[in-house]
Motif scaffolding. Sequence first.
Motif, mmCIF file in Angstrom:
data_model
loop_
_atom_site.group_PDB
_atom_site.id
_atom_site.type_symbol
_atom_site.label_atom_id
_atom_site.label_comp_id
_atom_site.label_asym_id
_atom_site.label_seq_id
_atom_site.Cartn_x
_atom_site.Cartn_y
_atom_site.Cartn_z
ATOM 1 N N UNK A 8 0.836 -1.212 0.000
ATOM 2 C CA UNK A 8 0.000 0.000 0.000
ATOM 3 C C UNK A 8 0.864 1.252 0.000
ATOM 4 N N UNK A 9 1.973 1.202 0.802
ATOM 5 C CA UNK A 9 2.871 2.365 0.895
ATOM 6 C C UNK A 9 3.518 2.647 -0.457
ATOM 7 N N UNK A 10 3.991 1.569 -1.105
ATOM 8 C CA UNK A 10 4.622 1.725 -2.421
ATOM 9 C C UNK A 10 3.636 2.309 -3.435
ATOM 10 N N UNK A 11 2.377 1.839 -3.326
ATOM 11 C CA UNK A 11 1.323 2.332 -4.222
ATOM 12 C C UNK A 11 1.106 3.834 -4.010
ATOM 13 N N UNK A 36 16.902 2.888 0.234
ATOM 14 C CA UNK A 36 16.221 3.915 1.033
ATOM 15 C C UNK A 36 14.983 3.301 1.672
ATOM 16 N N UNK A 37 14.734 3.665 2.915
ATOM 17 C CA UNK A 37 13.553 3.132 3.604
ATOM 18 C C UNK A 37 12.294 3.805 3.077
ATOM 19 N N UNK A 38 11.132 3.169 3.357
ATOM 20 C CA UNK A 38 9.856 3.707 2.870
ATOM 21 C C UNK A 38 9.585 5.093 3.447
ATOM 22 N N UNK A 39 9.963 5.272 4.710
ATOM 23 C CA UNK A 39 9.737 6.559 5.376
ATOM 24 C C UNK A 39 10.568 7.660 4.704
ATOM 25 N N UNK A 74 9.593 12.228 -1.730
ATOM 26 C CA UNK A 74 8.469 12.554 -2.616
ATOM 27 C C UNK A 74 7.750 13.817 -2.124
ATOM 28 N N UNK A 75 7.599 13.922 -0.783
ATOM 29 C CA UNK A 75 6.927 15.081 -0.187
ATOM 30 C C UNK A 75 7.692 16.366 -0.525
#
Length: 381
Positions: free
Chosen positions: A3-6, A34-37, A43-44
């Motif tokens: 879901x996070x990747x999406x 790189x971690x998801x966080x 991206x932010x």
Amino acid sequence: MSATQKNIDEMIADIKLPQNVIDNLNRELKERKVTKKQMEEIVKRLHSGYDNAKIEAGEAAGVVSAQSIGEPGTQMTMRTFHYAGVAEINVTLGLPRLIEIVDARKNPSTPMMTIFLEKNYSHDRDKARELAWKIEATYINVLGSISTDITEMKVLIDLNKKALTQRNMTSKEIADRIEEELGVSCEIKGDTLVLEPGKPSYRELLQLVKSLHSVILKGIKGIKRVVIRKEDTGEYVLYTEGSVLKEVLAIEGVDATRTRTNNVNEIFEVMGIEAARQALINEATDTLKEQGLNVDVRHIMLVSDIMTVDGDVKPIGRHGISGEKASVLARAAFEVTVNHLLDSGMRGDVDELRGVTENVIVGQPIRLGTGNVKLIARKAK
């Protein structure tokens, strides 16, 4: 897919980044793990940077750019020549140079090149010197002295052995070159060359001496002088007075990826419109920075984009951008007012009053900012 990747993919898609940038981003992520966080933070920030970079709809971008370049222009000095860190090489700087750039002059007043060398040449002074002699146009007055023998009707050239050795040339090479260029017989007597004009007349003799001075024995026509300078990086760089980009790039040992000239039109002819656009940006930015003025590169980019948008380098003036405006009043407001109005009157041109200038002339709101918003009353039911 998680879901996070999406979510991340959706966020990237929102920014509308080019596909090659997205591919590079994904490759970096895989390599650096790189971690998801961290990825969400990247991206932010990208999203935030993109939003901040956008201008408001109806913003007078052209006017703001014109002001942002024009105002610092008033603070520029009129000093024309300056030793650009290199003895003997004169370069036009300041306001005259900025005018040259936006006018897209075919020939700058002081054309010069900065020639970078390949690795096996750039750290060897002798090899750099050898390349400099290959590039610099060598004339006979550098290699020896010319005298005339009126009784024998001959021209004598006393060659300087040291100058010949320094430039790696021989008496035979010079004699052959003179014969090829001038079509006269050239006899070698020790360190002296003896030339005879076609006809034994004093006039022909003087003409032969005059012609001798214009014969290029070695090097490239148009390169008057080459100066070698050792940079802080430890490599030798050649600076030339005169610019012939195409021929210089063909010489072995010259680094074609870094070599540049201050003649934008020459860059356009050799490397194409994209290179010319970048050269305009670089030249304008460097000229302003040299004067201690800091102008946001986006204003300069807008100007260079307008100059090169049609695939050709056009000046900003009545012979280029301003002269091609669709509006009659805008063209007339710039230069040669009467001619524009007379020609347009004879043709029966119609002005649709879309731009800033023409609306200011007729005294109505311009189509920018609040003038770009129209309120329409809804019919009551």
